[in-house]
Design an enzyme around this catalytic site. Structure first.
Site, PDB file in Angstrom:
ATOM      1  N   ASN A   1      14.263  -5.356 -24.815  1.00 51.44           N
ATOM      2  CA  ASN A   1      12.643  -5.103 -24.839  1.00 51.44           C
ATOM      3  C   ASN A   1      12.422  -4.531 -23.644  1.00 51.44           C
ATOM      4  O   ASN A   1      12.685  -5.071 -22.279  1.00 51.44           O
ATOM      5  CB  ASN A   1      12.250  -6.579 -24.614  1.00 51.44           C
ATOM      6  CG  ASN A   1      10.599  -6.452 -24.564  1.00 51.44           C
ATOM      7  OD1 ASN A   1      10.027  -5.591 -24.170  1.00 51.44           O
ATOM      8  ND2 ASN A   1       9.661  -7.529 -25.250  1.00 51.44           N
TER       9      ASN A   1
ATOM     10  N   GLU B   1       8.825  -3.523 -28.143  1.00 48.39           N
ATOM     11  CA  GLU B   1       7.771  -3.270 -27.166  1.00 48.39           C
ATOM     12  C   GLU B   1       7.992  -1.704 -26.707  1.00 48.39           C
ATOM     13  O   GLU B   1       7.775  -1.394 -25.524  1.00 48.39           O
ATOM     14  CB  GLU B   1       7.786  -4.136 -26.004  1.00 48.39           C
ATOM     15  CG  GLU B   1       6.856  -5.293 -26.477  1.00 48.39           C
ATOM     16  CD  GLU B   1       6.185  -6.281 -25.450  1.00 48.39           C
ATOM     17  OE1 GLU B   1       5.010  -5.983 -25.208  1.00 48.39           O
ATOM     18  OE2 GLU B   1       6.944  -6.912 -24.688  1.00 48.39           O
TER      19      GLU B   1
ATOM     20  N   ASP C   1      13.597  -9.545 -29.349  1.00 45.73           N
ATOM     21  CA  ASP C   1      12.992 -10.483 -28.600  1.00 45.73           C
ATOM     22  C   ASP C   1      12.416 -11.422 -29.488  1.00 45.73           C
ATOM     23  O   ASP C   1      11.388 -11.166 -30.237  1.00 45.73           O
ATOM     24  CB  ASP C   1      11.855  -9.698 -27.788  1.00 45.73           C
ATOM     25  CG  ASP C   1      11.083 -10.513 -26.870  1.00 45.73           C
ATOM     26  OD1 ASP C   1      11.288 -11.789 -27.052  1.00 45.73           O
ATOM     27  OD2 ASP C   1      10.000 -10.129 -26.132  1.00 45.73           O
TER      28      ASP C   1
ATOM     29  N   ASN D   1      10.979 -14.321 -28.711  1.00 45.79           N
ATOM     30  CA  ASN D   1      10.016 -15.089 -27.788  1.00 45.79           C
ATOM     31  C   ASN D   1      10.284 -16.705 -28.220  1.00 45.79           C
ATOM     32  O   ASN D   1       9.119 -17.586 -28.368  1.00 45.79           O
ATOM     33  CB  ASN D   1       8.597 -14.682 -28.383  1.00 45.79           C
ATOM     34  CG  ASN D   1       8.033 -13.658 -27.490  1.00 45.79           C
ATOM     35  OD1 ASN D   1       8.270 -13.695 -25.942  1.00 45.79           O
ATOM     36  ND2 ASN D   1       7.472 -12.809 -28.030  1.00 45.79           N
TER      37      ASN D   1
ATOM     38  N   ASP E   1      16.119 -13.250 -25.940  1.00 50.68           N
ATOM     39  CA  ASP E   1      16.319 -12.081 -26.410  1.00 50.68           C
ATOM     40  C   ASP E   1      17.876 -12.340 -27.234  1.00 50.68           C
ATOM     41  O   ASP E   1      18.627 -12.577 -26.333  1.00 50.68           O
ATOM     42  CB  ASP E   1      16.588 -10.847 -25.417  1.00 50.68           C
ATOM     43  CG  ASP E   1      15.087 -10.585 -25.044  1.00 50.68           C
ATOM     44  OD1 ASP E   1      14.579  -9.785 -25.456  1.00 50.68           O
ATOM     45  OD2 ASP E   1      14.630 -11.089 -23.689  1.00 50.68           O
TER      46      ASP E   1
ATOM     47  N   ASP F   1      10.552  -6.374 -17.675  1.00 47.42           N
ATOM     48  CA  ASP F   1      11.058  -7.840 -17.486  1.00 47.42           C
ATOM     49  C   ASP F   1      12.024  -8.435 -18.144  1.00 47.42           C
ATOM     50  O   ASP F   1      12.271  -9.679 -17.940  1.00 47.42           O
ATOM     51  CB  ASP F   1       9.584  -8.802 -17.524  1.00 47.42           C
ATOM     52  CG  ASP F   1       8.749  -8.373 -18.732  1.00 47.42           C
ATOM     53  OD1 ASP F   1       9.189  -7.544 -19.454  1.00 47.42           O
ATOM     54  OD2 ASP F   1       7.895  -9.134 -19.022  1.00 47.42           O
ATOM     55  N   HIS F   2      12.585  -7.657 -19.314  1.00 44.06           N
ATOM     56  CA  HIS F   2      13.733  -8.252 -19.980  1.00 44.06           C
ATOM     57  C   HIS F   2      15.132  -7.510 -19.494  1.00 44.06           C
ATOM     58  O   HIS F   2      15.008  -5.960 -19.420  1.00 44.06           O
ATOM     59  CB  HIS F   2      13.623  -8.043 -21.391  1.00 44.06           C
ATOM     60  CG  HIS F   2      12.391  -8.726 -21.889  1.00 44.06           C
ATOM     61  ND1 HIS F   2      12.415  -9.863 -23.011  1.00 44.06           N
ATOM     62  CD2 HIS F   2      11.045  -8.734 -21.856  1.00 44.06           C
ATOM     63  CE1 HIS F   2      11.556 -10.251 -23.345  1.00 44.06           C
ATOM     64  NE2 HIS F   2      10.280  -9.491 -22.610  1.00 44.06           N
TER      65      HIS F   2
END
Length: 253
Positions: free
Chosen positions: A7, A34, A143, A145, A214, A243-244
């Site tokens: 991501n 994303e 991802d 989530n 992930d 941030d991933h």
DNA sequence: ATGTCACAGTCCCTGTGA
């Protein structure tokens, strides 16, 4: 064969990091989430210069998924084939494997309509995977989530009443897995957390406040052919990181 | 709870989403 999910939190903002990472790591198949781009803005030419074919299912400001491959890219499918307004899943056949790049809805809060959308979305993903009639080795990455168990969360007490760890979300992942998929990172690393995401806020990465959300789900054929599996934490460091972190698997086919 | 990041529009700040 190296397969990666990442991501990137805006491919526009992340292009320097993504292109640099590809040159350094030479994945065969890269599942992106994303991208936050329209198809018109997607850097097809940039990936081609790196030696990759690519397919993108973009939306614009939010969401957006892609598959990048240097081992072939055939039969792309965008979305579930229904009226889902959000660009969250794309599939393609990359050489010997059928791959899906998934960006599961965040959910926002347990009482938010987006949470119900998240559960319904995961149910549709399960149905898609359950209906597969092909003989290809299978990768469903992205991802999700959802942190599948408490081992996948730095502090379960901090997430009480929150999304990403709730029983219905975890049950939805278990139902997906029950179609015959293996959570590859967890199978190869049964006791290490292997976090893949750290909030930008509060110095979360430095403090080790991560989640493993992930995931690379593969069928038993690919699981048996796996030679390595790791999270590239280095990619979370440095200038303008996502941030991933990328989650990587290597197969001997 | 929130010390960040990215996006679009109201456009050099603010609201939204993550």
């Amino acid at each position: 064969m190296k397969v990666v999910t990442w991501n990137v939190n805006s491919l526009t903002a992340r292009w320097p990091r993504v292109s640099e990472w590809i040159e350094a790591n030479a994945p065969d198949v890269l599942l992106l989430q994303e991208t936050k781009q329209t198809d018109q803005k997607f850097p097809f030419a940039g990936f081609a210069e790196l030696g990759y074919e690519s397919v993108h299912y973009g939306q614009g400001q939010w969401n957006g998924v892609a598959i990048i491959s240097k081992v072939g890219l055939e039969s792309p499918t965008r979305g579930f084939g229904d009226d889902d307004p959000e660009a969250r899943i794309i599939g393609a056949t990359c050489g010997p494997i059928r791959a899906y790049s998934c960006y599961v809805p965040n959910g926002r809060a347990l009482d938010n309509p987006h949470y119900a959308y998240k559960l319904a979305w995961l149910s549709r993903l399960r149905d898609l995977v359950a209906q597969r009639a092909d003989a290809w080795p299978y990768v469903v990455g992205g991802d999700f989530n959802v942190a599948p168990t408490d081992l996948d969360c730095y502090d379960p007490s901090a997430f009480e009443g929150a999304t990403h760890v709730s029983a219905p979300e975890r049950a939805a992942l278990a139902a997906l897995e029950a179609t015959g998929l293996v959570d590859l990172t967890r199978r190869l690393h049964p006791e290490e957390p292997c976090y893949s995401w750290w909030d930008y806020r509060n110095g979360a990465f430095r403090r080790g406040w991560g989640l493993r959300i992930d995931l690379l789900y593969v069928d038993e054929v690919l699981a048996a052919a796996t030679t390595a599996s790791y999270v590239d934490r280095e990619a979370r460091k440095g200038e303008k990181p996502s941030d991933h972190a990328p989650v990587v698997a290597e197969f001997s086919l």
